[in-house]
Enzyme design. Structure first.
Site, PDB file in Angstrom:
ATOM      1  N   LEU A  92      54.595  81.479  69.546  1.00 42.24           N
ATOM      2  CA  LEU A  92      54.533  81.758  68.121  1.00 42.24           C
ATOM      3  C   LEU A  92      54.718  80.436  67.391  1.00 42.24           C
ATOM      4  O   LEU A  92      55.499  79.576  67.828  1.00 42.24           O
ATOM      5  CB  LEU A  92      55.632  82.744  67.702  1.00 42.24           C
ATOM      6  CG  LEU A  92      55.532  84.170  68.251  1.00 42.24           C
ATOM      7  CD1 LEU A  92      56.727  84.996  67.787  1.00 42.24           C
ATOM      8  CD2 LEU A  92      54.233  84.838  67.824  1.00 42.24           C
ATOM      9  N   ASP A  93      54.020  80.281  66.282  1.00 45.84           N
ATOM     10  CA  ASP A  93      54.115  79.072  65.486  1.00 45.84           C
ATOM     11  C   ASP A  93      55.559  78.898  65.010  1.00 45.84           C
ATOM     12  O   ASP A  93      56.336  79.853  64.967  1.00 45.84           O
ATOM     13  CB  ASP A  93      53.156  79.175  64.296  1.00 45.84           C
ATOM     14  CG  ASP A  93      52.903  77.831  63.655  1.00 45.84           C
ATOM     15  OD1 ASP A  93      53.384  76.815  64.192  1.00 45.84           O
ATOM     16  OD2 ASP A  93      52.223  77.788  62.613  1.00 45.84           O
ATOM     17  N   ILE A  94      55.919  77.677  64.616  1.00 47.78           N
ATOM     18  CA  ILE A  94      57.300  77.375  64.254  1.00 47.78           C
ATOM     19  C   ILE A  94      57.795  78.233  63.088  1.00 47.78           C
ATOM     20  O   ILE A  94      58.967  78.618  63.043  1.00 47.78           O
ATOM     21  CB  ILE A  94      57.444  75.864  63.923  1.00 47.78           C
ATOM     22  CG1 ILE A  94      58.919  75.503  63.730  1.00 47.78           C
ATOM     23  CG2 ILE A  94      56.595  75.475  62.719  1.00 47.78           C
ATOM     24  CD1 ILE A  94      59.170  74.006  63.658  1.00 47.78           C
TER      25      ILE A  94
ATOM     26  N   LYS B   8      46.609  84.011  60.731  1.00 47.36           N
ATOM     27  CA  LYS B   8      46.605  83.177  59.530  1.00 47.36           C
ATOM     28  C   LYS B   8      45.182  82.809  59.124  1.00 47.36           C
ATOM     29  O   LYS B   8      44.812  82.881  57.945  1.00 47.36           O
ATOM     30  CB  LYS B   8      47.423  81.906  59.771  1.00 47.36           C
ATOM     31  CG  LYS B   8      48.910  82.142  59.935  1.00 47.36           C
ATOM     32  CD  LYS B   8      49.635  80.827  60.193  1.00 47.36           C
ATOM     33  CE  LYS B   8      51.124  81.047  60.351  1.00 47.36           C
ATOM     34  NZ  LYS B   8      51.857  79.790  60.636  1.00 47.36           N
TER      35      LYS B   8
ATOM     36  N   GLN C 189      49.988  82.107  67.087  1.00 41.37           N
ATOM     37  CA  GLN C 189      49.998  82.382  65.648  1.00 41.37           C
ATOM     38  C   GLN C 189      50.911  81.394  64.933  1.00 41.37           C
ATOM     39  O   GLN C 189      51.883  80.961  65.488  1.00 41.37           O
ATOM     40  CB  GLN C 189      50.511  83.804  65.370  1.00 41.37           C
ATOM     41  CG  GLN C 189      49.700  84.874  66.049  1.00 41.37           C
ATOM     42  CD  GLN C 189      48.242  84.874  65.662  1.00 41.37           C
ATOM     43  OE1 GLN C 189      47.900  84.491  64.558  1.00 41.37           O
ATOM     44  NE2 GLN C 189      47.375  85.283  66.540  1.00 41.37           N
TER      45      GLN C 189
END
Length: 314
Positions: A142-144, A230, A314
């Site tokens: 997962l993105d930060i 996104k 993501q």
């Protein structure tokens, strides 16, 4: 006299238990020796022991998380004898034939999905029980700034299968986007939008709530393309403000507090393995050695390792 007799019986029981343990260990060692595969490469040993996939094991070794006989090993060509050498991952001894585990984390924002960051940023390893479950790796990323459900396991084959496109394991996200999302944009999201000259697969999309100037959407997808949710929303004119994953296959985030983790067990674990097209470890062992999955094949497909350069979902 009664106390002495009870002590004698207890000592006898302990001796018998120790003898059974020694016999079981000897049988296991005989089974190992029958494989005529010694010494073996360290990453192969770790994969067969269920610590991680072959590629994941290589990442563990390169990161300095593996010790052999008390010494840190970073050379991938190192060989070990499972009958005589002691192998440790993250400070814990690797037991041959240990049952793999799967954990669910509610990932907070501001944490990167990697088990080690050389620039000193906070990563998921800082909040996961690697001392209790050595060899854990994240299944996907997962993105930060993305929060929510992130699965971890020591079973590389499970990770590979869950992320492979052919299994179509659904992931559900809740996205807060800017603007009032209309019916046209919803239909585009559902039918597929163009990203990098390729249409996304059909998705299930619904409006959860409309706020002043914002819309909360729920999107169910089975692809894992780079920043997919996104970018899908941006393609239809609605930038994502917040993104949270609330389900991965049959596993739901539920009421798990942010920053907390739990071990998957029972029916939930069984359904996750079946969603990946795999028998559970218990089912595989009950089916007999011929039907058991081979961890030596885990690294053949990408996706379940913590190797550098993995794309963020993501």
């Amino acid at each position: 006299m009664g106390k002495i007799k009870r002590a004698q019986e207890l000592a006898k029981a302990e001796a018998e238990a120790a003898e059974r343990a020694r016999a079981a260990q000897a049988a296991a060692r005989t089974d190992l020796r029958d494989q005529r595969d010694y010494p073996m490469r360290l990453q192969k040993f770790l994969a067969r022991a269920g610590v991680a996939s072959r590629r994941g094991s290589e990442s563990l070794i390169s990161a300095g998380r593996v010790e052999v006989n008390g010494l840190t090993v970073t050379e991938l060509g190192t060989k070990v004898d499972p009958l005589n050498d002691e192998v440790m991952v993250d400070g814990r001894v690797v037991e041959w034939g240990s049952k793999p585990v799967v954990l669910a984390l509610n990932k907070p924002a501001g944490i990167i999905t990697t088990m080690k960051d050389y620039s000193g940023r906070r990563c998921v390893a800082d909040i996961m029980p690697t001392d209790e479950f050595p060899g854990l790796f994240p299944i996907g990323r997962l993105d930060i700034d993305t929060t929510g459900l992130l699965l971890f396991s020591t079973d590389g084959e499970l990770g590979n299968h869950l992320l492979h496109p052919r299994h179509h394991v659904t992931k559900v996200y809740r996205a807060t986007v800017w603007g009032d999302v209309g019916e046209v944009a919803l239909s585009w999201l559902a039918e597929g939008v163009l990203i990098d000259d390729r249409l996304t697969a059909p998705a299930k999309v619904k409006v959860v709530k409309r706020l002043g100037g914002k819309t909360i959407l729920e999107l169910a997808i089975h692809e894992g393309r780079y920043h997919q949710v996104k970018r899908m929303c941006e393609e239809v004119g609605h930038r994502v403000e917040q993104l949270e994953r609330i389900a991965f296959g049959p596993v739901e985030l539920g009421g798990l507090p942010r920053g907390s983790w739990r071990v998957l067990e029972g029916r939930e674990l069984e359904e996750l393995y079946h969603a990946a097209g795999l028998p559970t470890p218990d089912e595989a062992s009950q089916a007999g050695p011929g039907a058991a999955r081979s961890n030596a094949r885990m690294g053949e497909t990408q996706g379940a390792t913590d190797a550098p350069g993995r794309k963020i979902e993501q």
